[in-house]
Design a protein around this motif. Sequence first.
Motif, PDB file in Angstrom:
ATOM      1  N   ALA A 121      10.491  -3.324  -7.875  1.00 23.15           N
ATOM      2  CA  ALA A 121      10.040  -3.100  -6.545  1.00 23.15           C
ATOM      3  C   ALA A 121       8.715  -3.455  -6.257  1.00 23.15           C
ATOM      4  N   HIS A 122       8.056  -2.906  -6.990  1.00 20.07           N
ATOM      5  CA  HIS A 122       6.435  -3.009  -6.973  1.00 20.07           C
ATOM      6  C   HIS A 122       6.142  -4.670  -6.877  1.00 20.07           C
ATOM      7  N   ASN A 123       6.883  -5.136  -7.692  1.00 12.85           N
ATOM      8  CA  ASN A 123       6.482  -6.594  -8.015  1.00 12.85           C
ATOM      9  C   ASN A 123       6.929  -7.585  -6.813  1.00 12.85           C
ATOM     10  N   ALA A 124       8.064  -7.031  -6.313  1.00 11.16           N
ATOM     11  CA  ALA A 124       8.435  -7.845  -5.264  1.00 11.16           C
ATOM     12  C   ALA A 124       7.711  -7.688  -3.989  1.00 11.16           C
ATOM     13  N   ALA A 125       6.985  -6.310  -3.706  1.00 16.03           N
ATOM     14  CA  ALA A 125       6.410  -6.186  -2.660  1.00 16.03           C
ATOM     15  C   ALA A 125       4.945  -6.783  -2.734  1.00 16.03           C
ATOM     16  N   PHE A 126       4.306  -6.655  -3.920  1.00 18.01           N
ATOM     17  CA  PHE A 126       2.956  -6.962  -4.201  1.00 18.01           C
ATOM     18  C   PHE A 126       2.693  -8.461  -4.596  1.00 18.01           C
ATOM     19  N   ASN A 127       3.665  -9.031  -5.367  1.00 16.12           N
ATOM     20  CA  ASN A 127       3.404 -10.445  -5.746  1.00 16.12           C
ATOM     21  C   ASN A 127       4.273 -11.532  -4.756  1.00 16.12           C
ATOM     22  N   TRP A 128       5.348 -11.025  -4.054  1.00 20.17           N
ATOM     23  CA  TRP A 128       6.092 -12.168  -3.463  1.00 20.17           C
ATOM     24  C   TRP A 128       6.420 -11.785  -2.018  1.00 20.17           C
ATOM     25  N   LEU A 129       5.802 -10.697  -1.444  1.00 21.93           N
ATOM     26  CA  LEU A 129       5.977 -10.429  -0.076  1.00 21.93           C
ATOM     27  C   LEU A 129       4.707 -10.302   0.751  1.00 21.93           C
ATOM     28  N   GLY A 130       3.435 -10.005   0.223  1.00 23.20           N
ATOM     29  CA  GLY A 130       2.271  -9.479   0.922  1.00 23.20           C
ATOM     30  C   GLY A 130       2.608  -8.220   1.393  1.00 23.20           C
ATOM     31  N   CYS A 131       3.500  -7.248   0.686  1.00 20.60           N
ATOM     32  CA  CYS A 131       3.543  -5.997   1.445  1.00 20.60           C
ATOM     33  C   CYS A 131       2.651  -5.098   0.548  1.00 20.60           C
ATOM     34  N   VAL A 132       2.442  -3.602   0.995  1.00 20.35           N
ATOM     35  CA  VAL A 132       1.639  -2.933   0.432  1.00 20.35           C
ATOM     36  C   VAL A 132       2.638  -1.700  -0.422  1.00 20.35           C
ATOM     37  N   PRO A 133       2.714  -1.786  -1.665  1.00 21.63           N
ATOM     38  CA  PRO A 133       3.442  -0.846  -2.408  1.00 21.63           C
ATOM     39  C   PRO A 133       3.003   0.452  -2.558  1.00 21.63           C
ATOM     40  N   ALA A 170      11.719  -7.028   5.678  1.00 22.71           N
ATOM     41  CA  ALA A 170      10.283  -6.850   5.314  1.00 22.71           C
ATOM     42  C   ALA A 170       9.467  -7.999   5.540  1.00 22.71           C
ATOM     43  N   ARG A 171       8.352  -7.763   5.964  1.00 18.03           N
ATOM     44  CA  ARG A 171       7.439  -8.824   6.483  1.00 18.03           C
ATOM     45  C   ARG A 171       5.954  -8.421   5.890  1.00 18.03           C
ATOM     46  N   PRO A 172       5.185  -9.360   5.699  1.00 18.19           N
ATOM     47  CA  PRO A 172       3.738  -9.158   5.224  1.00 18.19           C
ATOM     48  C   PRO A 172       3.068  -7.968   5.930  1.00 18.19           C
ATOM     49  N   GLY A 173       2.246  -7.098   5.241  1.00 19.41           N
ATOM     50  CA  GLY A 173       1.719  -6.064   5.834  1.00 19.41           C
ATOM     51  C   GLY A 173       2.410  -4.894   5.992  1.00 19.41           C
TER      52      GLY A 173
END
Length: 469
Positions: A176-188, A155-158
């Motif tokens: 999973a939401h917090n991991a993606a949204f808060n700590w990865l710059g991914c879009v949940p 997983a990478r930002p974006g």
Amino acid sequence: MGSDIPYYHRSIDWERLVADYPPPPHFHQMTGVLSEAEVNALQNHRFMERMREAWQLPFYNQRWRAAGLEPGDIRSLADIQRIPSFTSDDLKKAIEEAPPFGSHHPLGRKDFGRIPIKIQTSGGTTGMPRATLFDPLSWEVQGIQTARGFYSQGARPGDVIQIPLTTSLANAGWTAHNAAFNWLGCVPVTTGSGKVTPSEKQLAFAKEWDVNGWYVMGDYLGRLTQVAAEMNFDLHQLPTKYIFSFLGPDADGALRKAMEEAWNAPVYDNYGSHEIGLVAFECSEKVRHINEDTVYLEICDEFNGNVLPDGEVGIVVATSLYRSIPPFIRYNLRDRMSINPRHRCACGLNTRTLSAMLGRADEMVKLRGTNIYPLSCQSAVKKDPRTTGEYICVAFHVGESLARQEEMTVKVERKSPEIDAEALAQDLRKALYMDLGARVDVEIVEAGELAEVCGIGEKPRRLLDLRRK
């Protein structure tokens, strides 16, 4: 005045949080590559902090004194085996004795409003679910734990990550939401379970929004694969890079292989719990790394509680190194696994590693002297293309008094009424005997019949225990 409100953004020392529990990519450059001596020192420091906090709580104080312990007796992590373990049954009793949250929590209803608090639950299959309070630190660390797994798996930002678990009282979807949204710059993409968003629509969203990552239970991944085949939906058209999953027992890798071929993407197997968070995650090499700065694990004999050496299968006993609200010290998770010694992985991490899950001790059925674990039926059922992959084991007693013994019937869904039920049942009896080492009966039911009892889409239920009825 507004100053009386415990604003979330002021509730954590964010710089210290990131330094103490590094999110990716820092974890892979710092805590994740420490030497054994450095990891042991860090774990010991955090363990002793949690011990000081736990002694203040009636749940631990009473249990430990009853076991002959006094404050100061436990001087380091080397003494941890002197501490009695506990199970979720003990937590239920603690809640009954000190409702509504239990004597293991340092906070009660009167404390709400001082700091942000979230209520999440685990269990509740046959009654009220078991509540656990989360303060901001425990909430964010669980997100960081999962973000480390996502990052290790590509997983990478974006990235756009679909999460077909409901953001409800269960916390897996939230994590999973917090991991993606808060700590990865991914879009949940929080579609929720199949009950909230039908499987057909899950696939439509994935195609429309270019979803390239998934966080999904292994059973529901199989369901999505089946629905795609029924719709003539080509899963290879999706830009899937990785699938973060919880496969359960898959000793021969058949389930993982089938899912990877169907989705044309790597499927990673992870392990965690409601209270402790993501205990271990697979890296790009499919090695399951333990989140060692957040949890200390022991593998114990499920009958006498003795700690087992590396490589031997027993039950997981976990101590959270970050949770104060509430502490979890020597919590018997009752999952059967083994731990492997520390080694430097080709991915760069230097940790102890965890085996795949092999079953749950609390779901054991003893058939004619053989211990059977319902999750061990998964491989035979899911490998047969005539089934939907859904099953449930029904345990019951036959006979009376000294002649009474345990029996088990495995109910399995067939894909369509055109499939010969007797032939399928006969083949599954043989396959299950090979896997289990004991004979069980098999009953074939129609597709969709087990959805309600199994809870398809979230954490599935695989045992209906009528022995206690």
